[in-house]
Design an enzyme around this catalytic site. Structure first.
Site, PDB file in Angstrom:
ATOM      1  N   ASP A  39       6.084   5.410   4.201  1.00  0.00           N
ATOM      2  CA  ASP A  39       4.853   5.949   4.787  1.00  0.00           C
ATOM      3  C   ASP A  39       4.206   7.037   3.924  1.00  0.00           C
ATOM      4  O   ASP A  39       3.931   8.158   4.411  1.00  0.00           O
ATOM      5  CB  ASP A  39       5.135   6.529   6.189  1.00  0.00           C
ATOM      6  CG  ASP A  39       5.807   5.520   7.109  1.00  0.00           C
ATOM      7  OD1 ASP A  39       5.428   4.338   7.073  1.00  0.00           O
ATOM      8  OD2 ASP A  39       6.715   5.925   7.877  1.00  0.00           O
ATOM      9  N   GLU A 247      -1.560  -0.265  13.087  1.00  0.00           N
ATOM     10  CA  GLU A 247      -1.081   1.116  12.880  1.00  0.00           C
ATOM     11  C   GLU A 247      -1.540   1.621  11.510  1.00  0.00           C
ATOM     12  O   GLU A 247      -2.235   0.918  10.782  1.00  0.00           O
ATOM     13  CB  GLU A 247       0.449   1.185  13.005  1.00  0.00           C
ATOM     14  CG  GLU A 247       1.194   0.373  11.969  1.00  0.00           C
ATOM     15  CD  GLU A 247       2.704   0.306  12.217  1.00  0.00           C
ATOM     16  OE1 GLU A 247       3.189   0.808  13.239  1.00  0.00           O
ATOM     17  OE2 GLU A 247       3.403  -0.287  11.361  1.00  0.00           O
TER      18      GLU A 247
HETATM   19  O1  FUB Z   1       8.067   4.482   9.417  1.00  0.00           O
HETATM   20  C1  FUB Z   1       8.011   4.227  10.799  1.00  0.00           C
HETATM   21  C2  FUB Z   1       6.786   3.439  11.128  1.00  0.00           C
HETATM   22  O2  FUB Z   1       6.776   2.228  10.376  1.00  0.00           O
HETATM   23  C3  FUB Z   1       5.486   4.098  10.750  1.00  0.00           C
HETATM   24  O3  FUB Z   1       5.113   5.120  11.614  1.00  0.00           O
HETATM   25  C4  FUB Z   1       4.583   2.918  10.725  1.00  0.00           C
HETATM   26  O4  FUB Z   1       3.345   3.119  10.144  1.00  0.00           O
HETATM   27  C5  FUB Z   1       5.446   1.929   9.954  1.00  0.00           C
HETATM   28  O5  FUB Z   1       5.364   2.136   8.580  1.00  0.00           O
END
Ligand code: FUB
Length: 350
Positions: A39, A247
């Site tokens: 991330d 997301e």
């Molecule tokens: O790293 C945990 C979660 O996985 C993140 O918050 C999302 O964006 C995905 O990458």
């Protein structure tokens, strides 16, 4: 009725064409092969690129139903002075851990940092004692920390993947992720719903949320709003659309336009959409990154010395383990018409 069918099929054609765009295979660089980081959120502060990451580890948690296997416990920062593709990467170590934040129970997911008046504000998403994701703030005097967390999360905050965009004097907080990220649990008035299934296939998809930050950067100055994403015909994206938001919202500005980039979740794309306002609505533009190895895909788009880069992650070095990811960078190209060249994510086919 006929025109509705025509509109729907034009939208379906546009979706198929956008997803099928030929990706460019190009050079990329793993930034920190010594450990699993995910991330990435990249910014230039004081002439250096700082890359803030969540930190994957070989956790015994294997329950993937609500993302519990993304069992992270701290955040790290790396810096680069010079060309992100070649210059040395400095590891500044862990900058915030679960034990530093009284309200956090588990799962320190994605983060981002903003600078204001010489102070640095780290926004992070983690689960509280009730199992709800909230967004917290920690502050520091230097980009590499150490960061000190506020005792409570941002009032009324929820879901995951905070990212902050500075526009003139204003700072906007974007966030929101579906499924394990709990975005679908909150209604238009930001109220937690008891029964909150994902939208049905034919329903309008959930977008990210946005709110302007308070002058002291630690609260929201206004109610959080839904960000709308439409196709090029002005139709709101449907849940069934492989280009719909899932997301990882990130905003950058290029030639006066706001670009929202995001992950589409199950279709594993990083897409972009553009607007004349930081609040949207955003009009779908195309795919930036085709699927990478691993389930998640997550990006930052950052300008460094007049060139643009995509910071992202994949799970190729861990042999495809979705919860053991590695951070990468590759150049990103805006074409003269404002479109962005699609990059090949290089998913390893088994
Ligand atoms: O790293 C945990 C979660 O996985 C993140 O918050 C999302 O964006 C995905 O990458």
């Amino acid at each position: 009725m006929t025109s509705r069918i025509l509109t729907l099929s034009l939208a379906a054609l546009a979706a198929a064409a956008a997803v099928a765009a030929e990706p460019a295979v190009q050079e990329s660089r793993y930034l920190w092969p010594a450990d699993y980081m995910a991330d990435p959120a990249a910014h230039v502060f004081d002439g250096k690129v700082y890359i803030y990451t969540s930190h994957d580890w070989d956790s015994p948690v294997t329950d993937a139903s609500d993302g519990a296997h993304y069992d992270m416990k701290d955040y790290h920062v790396f810096s680069i002075q010079g060309d992100p593709m070649t210059a040395e990467v400095t590891d500044h170590g862990a900058i915030l851990s679960i034990e530093d934040v009284p309200w956090v129970a588990r799962q320190m997911w994605a983060t981002d940092v903003a600078e204001k008046d010489g102070k640095y504000y780290l926004y992070f998403s983690a689960k509280d004692m009730n199992g709800l994701f909230r967004i917290g703030v920690a502050t520091a005097d230097k980009p590499e920390g150490p960061f000190k967390a506020m005792p409570d999360p941002i009032r009324g905050s929820y879901s995951i993947d905070p990212s902050v965009f500075k526009d003139g004097e204003d700072y906007y907080l974007y966030f929101g992720g579906l499924n394990g990220g709990q975005n679908q649990r909150y209604d238009d008035n930001n109220i937690l719903r008891e029964m909150a299934p994902r939208p049905a296939k034919g329903d309008v998809a959930f977008g990210p949320r946005v709110g302007r930050l308070s002058a002291d950067m630690t609260q929201l100055a206004e109610p959080m709003r839904h960000v709308e994403i439409t196709d090029s015909l002005g139709n709101r994206m449907l849940e069934s659309d492989p280009r719909r938001y899932f997301e990882a919202p990130w905003i950058h500005k290029y030639n006066g336009k706001y670009y929202l980039t995001y992950s589409t979740g199950g279709s594993h794309l990083i897409c972009y959409a553009t607007s004349d306002s930081p609040y949207g609505p955003f009009v779908y533009g195309g795919t930036i990154l085709t699927p990478v190895t691993g389930w998640t895909t997550h990006q930052a788009v950052t300008e460094v010395d007049g060139k643009w880069y995509l910071f992202y992650h994949d799970s190729a070095p861990s042999g495809g383990r979705s919860s053991l990811r590695s951070i990468k960078v590759t150049p990103l190209t805006h074409l003269p018409d404002g479109n962005i060249v699609t990059i090949d994510g290089g998913k390893i086919k088994k």
